[in-house]
Design a protein around this motif. Structure first.
Motif, PDB file in Angstrom:
ATOM      1  N   LEU A  73       0.856  -1.188   0.000  1.00 28.57           N
ATOM      2  CA  LEU A  73       0.000   0.000   0.000  1.00 28.57           C
ATOM      3  C   LEU A  73       0.892   1.237   0.000  1.00 28.57           C
ATOM      4  N   ALA A  74       0.700   2.088  -0.979  1.00 29.50           N
ATOM      5  CA  ALA A  74       1.545   3.274  -1.105  1.00 29.50           C
ATOM      6  C   ALA A  74       1.448   4.143   0.143  1.00 29.50           C
ATOM      7  N   GLY A  75       2.601   4.557   0.636  1.00 27.61           N
ATOM      8  CA  GLY A  75       2.646   5.485   1.763  1.00 27.61           C
ATOM      9  C   GLY A  75       2.494   4.854   3.123  1.00 27.61           C
ATOM     10  N   SER A  76       2.473   3.527   3.202  1.00 26.29           N
ATOM     11  CA  SER A  76       2.310   2.869   4.507  1.00 26.29           C
ATOM     12  C   SER A  76       3.245   1.670   4.577  1.00 26.29           C
ATOM     13  N   ALA A  77       4.297   1.785   5.375  1.00 24.79           N
ATOM     14  CA  ALA A  77       5.279   0.713   5.488  1.00 24.79           C
ATOM     15  C   ALA A  77       4.655  -0.532   6.096  1.00 24.79           C
ATOM     16  N   GLU A  78       5.053  -1.686   5.584  1.00 25.21           N
ATOM     17  CA  GLU A  78       4.605  -2.988   6.071  1.00 25.21           C
ATOM     18  C   GLU A  78       3.079  -3.123   6.057  1.00 25.21           C
ATOM     19  N   THR A  79       2.454  -2.548   5.029  1.00 23.94           N
ATOM     20  CA  THR A  79       1.025  -2.721   4.801  1.00 23.94           C
ATOM     21  C   THR A  79       0.835  -3.218   3.376  1.00 23.94           C
ATOM     22  N   PHE A  80       0.030  -4.281   3.227  1.00 27.03           N
ATOM     23  CA  PHE A  80      -0.123  -4.940   1.935  1.00 27.03           C
ATOM     24  C   PHE A  80      -1.601  -5.172   1.630  1.00 27.03           C
ATOM     25  N   CYS A  81      -1.939  -5.116   0.338  1.00 28.94           N
ATOM     26  CA  CYS A  81      -3.303  -5.307  -0.133  1.00 28.94           C
ATOM     27  C   CYS A  81      -3.334  -6.534  -1.049  1.00 28.94           C
ATOM     28  N   VAL A  82      -4.358  -7.361  -0.904  1.00 23.51           N
ATOM     29  CA  VAL A  82      -4.423  -8.618  -1.642  1.00 23.51           C
ATOM     30  C   VAL A  82      -5.487  -8.527  -2.738  1.00 23.51           C
ATOM     31  N   HIS A  83      -5.103  -8.921  -3.949  1.00 32.78           N
ATOM     32  CA  HIS A  83      -5.974  -8.920  -5.118  1.00 32.78           C
ATOM     33  C   HIS A  83      -6.044 -10.336  -5.695  1.00 32.78           C
ATOM     34  N   ARG A  84      -7.105 -10.597  -6.460  1.00 32.17           N
ATOM     35  CA  ARG A  84      -7.209 -11.830  -7.252  1.00 32.17           C
ATOM     36  C   ARG A  84      -7.059 -11.485  -8.732  1.00 32.17           C
ATOM     37  N   VAL A  85      -6.242 -12.274  -9.426  1.00 35.22           N
ATOM     38  CA  VAL A  85      -6.012 -12.040 -10.848  1.00 35.22           C
ATOM     39  C   VAL A  85      -6.059 -13.373 -11.585  1.00 35.22           C
ATOM     40  N   LYS A  86      -6.147 -13.288 -12.922  1.00 43.76           N
ATOM     41  CA  LYS A  86      -6.119 -14.477 -13.778  1.00 43.76           C
ATOM     42  C   LYS A  86      -4.674 -14.936 -13.984  1.00 43.76           C
ATOM     43  N   PRO A  87      -4.480 -16.207 -14.372  1.00 40.38           N
ATOM     44  CA  PRO A  87      -3.105 -16.690 -14.606  1.00 40.38           C
ATOM     45  C   PRO A  87      -2.357 -15.902 -15.675  1.00 40.38           C
ATOM     46  N   THR A  88      -3.093 -15.242 -16.568  1.00 45.28           N
ATOM     47  CA  THR A  88      -2.452 -14.456 -17.634  1.00 45.28           C
ATOM     48  C   THR A  88      -2.030 -13.060 -17.184  1.00 45.28           C
ATOM     49  N   PHE A  89      -2.279 -12.722 -15.931  1.00 44.62           N
ATOM     50  CA  PHE A  89      -1.913 -11.403 -15.411  1.00 44.62           C
ATOM     51  C   PHE A  89      -0.409 -11.175 -15.552  1.00 44.62           C
ATOM     52  N   SER A 122     -10.276  -2.802 -12.512  1.00 49.49           N
ATOM     53  CA  SER A 122     -11.183  -3.356 -13.515  1.00 49.49           C
ATOM     54  C   SER A 122     -10.841  -2.939 -14.946  1.00 49.49           C
ATOM     55  N   THR A 123      -9.911  -2.011 -15.131  1.00 50.78           N
ATOM     56  CA  THR A 123      -9.495  -1.670 -16.491  1.00 50.78           C
ATOM     57  C   THR A 123      -8.639  -2.763 -17.113  1.00 50.78           C
ATOM     58  N   ASN A 124      -8.165  -3.674 -16.297  1.00 52.36           N
ATOM     59  CA  ASN A 124      -7.302  -4.766 -16.754  1.00 52.36           C
ATOM     60  C   ASN A 124      -8.146  -6.026 -16.931  1.00 52.36           C
ATOM     61  N   PRO A 125      -8.237  -6.594 -18.143  1.00 48.04           N
ATOM     62  CA  PRO A 125      -9.051  -7.792 -18.346  1.00 48.04           C
ATOM     63  C   PRO A 125      -8.552  -9.005 -17.571  1.00 48.04           C
TER      64      PRO A 125
END
Length: 328
Positions: free
Chosen positions: A89-105, A113-116
């Motif tokens: 997470l920008a601007g915050s040390a040792e803070t992380f955000c989790v996303h789900r993506v396709k294998p083709t990512f 959502s702009t990324n298929p």
């Protein structure tokens, strides 16, 4: 629906209500994995992070990328079609955000959502799993405790199975790490104004949690975990003035409100807030919902063991022997 019961014998925890209120000495520094279900940048998790850091603890935060309230124990199944991205997470040390993506990512491409090849935010349990299994080992960080919250809204009794906040600590407990879930109530009359009472209560709830941890730390034996691993705590902090006090409670059978469904003329179904139901008399004195509605901070131990007691298993086996004789 899964029902999690806190056994009455656990009421003799090694901390007392008066000690919780009075504890002021700083706790020994702990390694705390902080997570939630409202999102990695939500105001509740930020307030708790500050309170824990102010108390001297090292805090690594891993949360879902966006609000995932009500997703319970949902997680990304190993289906070969989904991957997870753990993004700082920008601007915050040792803070992380989790996303789900396709294998083709493709690494470095847009996480929106702009990324298929982008699917969505990770779930709360995805975040806790990433914290325990990926971020902590990569950081040389061994969590002493998982804290989940502070959640935007109470998580009481009947709502526990739907709560990502509570399921995070149950997930951690089943992997050997003690946990505390922290939820701050909402006043639905504040819905149109953005729930200012809840926002204002987040720092207070975080400070209270720090006092809980300090008290548990002061009373634990050498080499012992902060809490019994199999019995994480669920703390619910009320809004609307100063809390009336602290109650040690158990999950009951009713929530602080009901969900009212109504079919509309256009064939949609409205989802509205209804009044709380009444707790059965046998539980009214110990259940968390009546105490919370009376403006008490409630602390309930949970039972992570889904297995029945030996007595219940024996009764089932004797009364349902015919099931074992069914043709496979």
């Amino acid at each position: 629906m899964l029902r999690l019961h806190a056994r009455p014998r656990l009421a003799g925890f090694a901390f007392a209500v008066m000690a919780l209120a009075a504890a002021s000495s700083p706790a020994h520094a702990l390694n705390i994995l902080l997570t939630n279900d409202d999102g990695c940048a939500a105001p509740g998790i930020a307030a708790v992070r500050k309170a824990l850091q102010d108390a001297g603890h090292r805090v690594v935060t891993v949360g879902p990328a966006t609000n995932q309230s009500g997703s319970g124990a949902a997680y990304a199944v190993p289906d070969g079609r989904t991957r997870l991205v753990v993004d700082p997470l920008a601007g915050s040390a040792e803070t992380f955000c989790v996303h789900r993506v396709k294998p083709t990512f493709v690494a470095g491409s847009a996480l929106n959502s702009t990324n298929p090849d982008y699917i969505s935010s990770g779930s709360p349990v995805d975040a806790t799993a990433m914290g325990l299994k990926i971020v902590a080992p990569e950081s040389g960080f061994t969590p002493d405790l998982v804290v989940s919250g502070a959640n935007f809204g109470e998580n009481l009794s009947d709502s526990i199975p739907h709560s990502g906040t509570v399921m995070n600590v149950l997930y951690a407990a089943r992997r050997g790490v003690p946990g505390i879930a922290l939820s701050v109530g909402v006043d639905f009359a504040e819905a149109r104004s953005g729930f200012p009472g809840t926002i204002a209560a987040f720092p207070k709830a975080g400070a209270f949690l720090a006092r809980v941890i300090a008290t548990l730390e002061a009373s634990r034996g050498a080499g012992q975990p902060l809490l019994p691993v199999a019995h994480p705590l669920s703390i619910n902090y009320p809004v609307g003035g100063a809390p009336a006090g602290v109650r040690l409670t158990v999950p009951g059978t009713v929530d602080s409100f009901t969900t009212a469904y109504r079919r509309n003329a256009d064939n949609t179904v409205s989802i509205d807030v209804g009044a709380a139901e009444t707790e059965p008399a046998a539980l009214a004195r110990t259940a968390e919902t009546p105490a919370f509605l009376a403006k008490y901070i409630t602390i309930s131990p949970l039972d992570v063991d889904f297995r029945p007691t030996p007595l219940a298993r024996g009764l089932f086996n004797r009364s349902r022997r015919e099931l074992a004789n069914l043709a496979p």
